[in-house]
Design a protein around this motif. Structure first.
Motif, PDB file in Angstrom:
ATOM      1  N   ASP A  42       0.878  -0.945  -0.382  1.00  0.00           N
ATOM      2  CA  ASP A  42      -0.111  -0.450   0.011  1.00  0.00           C
ATOM      3  C   ASP A  42       0.920   1.238  -0.066  1.00  0.00           C
ATOM      4  OD1 ASP A  42       0.643   0.343   2.857  1.00  0.00           O
ATOM      5  OD2 ASP A  42      -0.537  -0.796   3.304  1.00  0.00           O
ATOM      6  N   SER A  43       0.451   2.525   0.492  1.00  0.00           N
ATOM      7  CA  SER A  43       1.029   3.714   0.175  1.00  0.00           C
ATOM      8  C   SER A  43       2.395   3.903   1.046  1.00  0.00           C
ATOM      9  CB  SER A  43       0.318   4.983   0.602  1.00  0.00           C
ATOM     10  OG  SER A  43      -0.162   4.510   1.803  1.00  0.00           O
ATOM     11  N   GLY A 104      15.218  -3.370 -14.460  1.00  0.00           N
ATOM     12  CA  GLY A 104      16.094  -4.323 -14.696  1.00  0.00           C
ATOM     13  C   GLY A 104      16.519  -4.806 -13.661  1.00  0.00           C
ATOM     14  N   GLN A 105      16.041  -4.145 -12.415  1.00  0.00           N
ATOM     15  CA  GLN A 105      16.610  -5.136 -10.941  1.00  0.00           C
ATOM     16  C   GLN A 105      15.377  -4.897  -9.884  1.00  0.00           C
ATOM     17  OE1 GLN A 105      20.825  -4.538 -10.003  1.00  0.00           O
ATOM     18  NE2 GLN A 105      20.563  -2.568 -10.876  1.00  0.00           N
ATOM     19  N   GLY A 106      14.587  -5.029 -11.288  1.00  0.00           N
ATOM     20  CA  GLY A 106      13.183  -4.648  -9.802  1.00  0.00           C
ATOM     21  C   GLY A 106      11.983  -4.038 -10.419  1.00  0.00           C
ATOM     22  N   ALA A 107      10.866  -4.040  -9.723  1.00  0.00           N
ATOM     23  CA  ALA A 107       9.354  -3.544 -10.010  1.00  0.00           C
ATOM     24  C   ALA A 107       8.548  -3.238  -8.859  1.00  0.00           C
ATOM     25  CB  ALA A 107       8.871  -3.987 -10.900  1.00  0.00           C
ATOM     26  N   ASN A 108       7.746  -2.141  -8.607  1.00  0.00           N
ATOM     27  CA  ASN A 108       7.011  -2.383  -7.511  1.00  0.00           C
ATOM     28  C   ASN A 108       5.768  -2.186  -7.684  1.00  0.00           C
ATOM     29  OD1 ASN A 108       5.876  -1.414  -4.860  1.00  0.00           O
ATOM     30  ND2 ASN A 108       6.960   0.652  -4.625  1.00  0.00           N
ATOM     31  N   PHE A 109       4.781  -3.005  -7.054  1.00  0.00           N
ATOM     32  CA  PHE A 109       3.724  -3.594  -8.063  1.00  0.00           C
ATOM     33  C   PHE A 109       2.254  -2.715  -6.195  1.00  0.00           C
ATOM     34  CE2 PHE A 109       5.934  -6.616  -9.269  1.00  0.00           C
ATOM     35  CZ  PHE A 109       5.605  -6.226 -10.860  1.00  0.00           C
ATOM     36  N   ALA A 110       3.038  -1.851  -5.273  1.00  0.00           N
ATOM     37  CA  ALA A 110       2.352  -1.153  -4.526  1.00  0.00           C
ATOM     38  C   ALA A 110       1.636  -0.202  -5.132  1.00  0.00           C
ATOM     39  CB  ALA A 110       3.165  -1.202  -3.978  1.00  0.00           C
ATOM     40  N   THR A 111       0.719  -0.038  -4.167  1.00  0.00           N
ATOM     41  CA  THR A 111      -0.616   1.076  -4.653  1.00  0.00           C
ATOM     42  C   THR A 111      -1.306   1.964  -3.544  1.00  0.00           C
ATOM     43  OG1 THR A 111      -2.096   0.609  -5.450  1.00  0.00           O
ATOM     44  CG2 THR A 111      -1.182   1.328  -6.649  1.00  0.00           C
ATOM     45  N   GLY A 112      -0.603   2.758  -3.248  1.00  0.00           N
ATOM     46  CA  GLY A 112      -1.521   3.550  -2.069  1.00  0.00           C
ATOM     47  C   GLY A 112      -2.756   3.498  -1.794  1.00  0.00           C
TER      48      GLY A 112
END
Ligand code: NAG
Ligand code: NAG
Ligand code: NAG
Ligand code: NAG
Length: 388
Positions: A42-43, A104-112
């Protein structure tokens, strides 16, 4: 002189390895060579997802570190940013963010505003995200499949650098920090009996999604429990003439923290069970609650001002002017700008933490002293860890 050198070498050797005791066995764990970090949440750990998908937060957010709004609910960096730094990775781009992103070294799927449970649309008006954990895991799956396709197809080295090598998936670290909004919107208003049922249900959905990630290649998990929601300054600002026992010894709303603690207890039980099921995974449960509560209770000793101070925003019994907005407080028109010294305040906007607090918390949790098993984040890929 000649006698001292070996001593120094031996000491260097001892301190350069992390030693974990497992019964009689002592295991030396080398650092993990993570290929990437994939984050869900989340946020508390959104580095630009919701800002790209819906409404970006304006100034003064981001002012301390990025010198402009940076898709984060803070004056600067979040715990996940300090984790990325610690592991030698770049700050994670939001999966939903199409501008200037690199994966290339990651991703963020979190959403506030994200929850574990599927949401009822009527919650959206309260700021709940349309991207609950299940959707974030779907996004991850699309990300994994499509990036593998393009990585293999393309001859363009520049494009390739911005995508993860599909062969590295099993060496990625999966971090999760979610549950606070389930407690805030779905659970805390229920009766105690209903809370227990709701928590069992929500935690089981959390575990199912971890299982799905495992089926889709994830192996190393670092799972934060949920923080002391009853200590949020916006909550505290609404307390008027509390009955004895309503607040705990440091002034947090006890009932609300009890819900978070119940959630955490259930989460820990289920993670321990999951460990036995997913024998090829490593699952580290991290007591984020303890870290945040320790910071809040020891605010003054740790170099912060009053524990319930808010850097940006005005909140009282009958008014809320959120950070970056204008509003009326006690008959006066005000603009909620930033405080003079955000590094001396724990709470950025009454709900989210300042960069200074995030740094403190990250340093508190990363060495593993609040983890089960007690393994630092740099070693969370190892299977031969003590169980509980
Ligand atoms: C969503 O919540 C509202 C208010 O609690 C309720 O009236 C409505 O039936 C719910 N809708 C669904 C699809 O569950
Ligand atoms: C664990 O991994 C090993 C080696 O890749 C494999 O042979 C084994 O089947 C896996 N076990 C489970 C339960 O998936
Ligand atoms: C508004 O008034 C209340 C009650 O007098 C006071 O406690 C509060 O500090 C005031 N708020 C601001 C932002 O001045
Ligand atoms: C972990 O770091 C915290 C904060 O710096 C410190 O208080 C604690 O003693 C450390 N624990 C270990 C086991 O190193």
């Amino acid at each position: 002189m000649t006698m001292e050198l070996p001593v120094v070498l031996v000491l260097w050797f001892v301190f350069s390895l992390t030693v974990i005791t497992n019964g009689d066995e002592t295991i030396d764990l080398p650092p993990c060579d993570y290929s990437a970090i994939y984050n869900f949440g989340d946020s508390n750990s959104d580095t630009g997802g919701l800002a790209a998908a819906l409404y970006p937060e304006g100034p003064p957010s981001g002012e301390t570190y990025f010198k402009m709004p940076a898709g984060r609910a803070s004056d600067g960096r979040l715990i996940i940013d300090f984790i990325a730094d610690n592991l030698g990775k770049p700050y994670l781009s939001g999966y939903l963010d199409s501008i200037g992103s690199s994966y290339g070294q990651g991703a963020n799927f979190a959403t506030g505003g994200a929850t574990i449970q599927r949401v009822n649309e009527s919650w959206f008006q309260n700021g709940v995200s349309p991207f609950p954990l299940e959707i974030q895991v779907e996004h991850y799956t699309q990300f994994k499949d499509r990036s593998a396709y393009f990585y293999k197809e393309t001859k363009d080295e520049c494009l390739r650098k911005r995508l993860p090598n599909p062969d590295g998936l099993s060496k990625a670290l999966f971090t999760l920090d979610i549950g606070q909004n389930d407690v805030a919107f779905g659970i805390r208003s229920l009766s105690l009996e209903q809370q227990k049922t709701a928590i069992i249900n929500v935690v089981s959905q959390f575990i199912s999604q971890i299982r799905v990630l495992y089926e889709r290649g994830a192996r190393a998990f670092w799972v934060h429990n949920t923080g002391p929601i009853g200590c949020l300054p916006v909550t505290h600002a609404k307390v008027k003439d509390p009955l004895p026992g309503y607040l705990d010894e440091i002034g947090c709303v006890k009932d609300q923290n009890d819900v978070a603690l119940l959630f955490n207890q259930q989460l820990k039980v289920e993670i321990v069970k999951l460990r036995a099921e997913l024998t090829n995974a490593t699952l580290v449960y991290v007591d984020m609650y303890a870290a945040k509560y320790e910071l809040i209770s020891q605010a003054k000793n740790q170099g912060f001002e009053d524990r319930f101070e808010i850097c940006c925003g005005y909140h009282g019994i009958d008014y809320d002017v959120w950070c970056g907005n204008k509003g009326n407080v006690n008959g006066t028109e005000v603009y909620a700008g930033s405080c003079a010294n955000p590094s001396a305040v724990i709470s950025w906007d009454g709900v989210h933490y300042t960069e200074a607090a995030n740094r403190w918390i990250a340093n508190r949790i990363m060495n593993g002293s609040l983890s089960d098993p007690m393994v630092p984040i740099s070693r969370a890929c190892h299977k031969q860890m003590p169980v509980s």
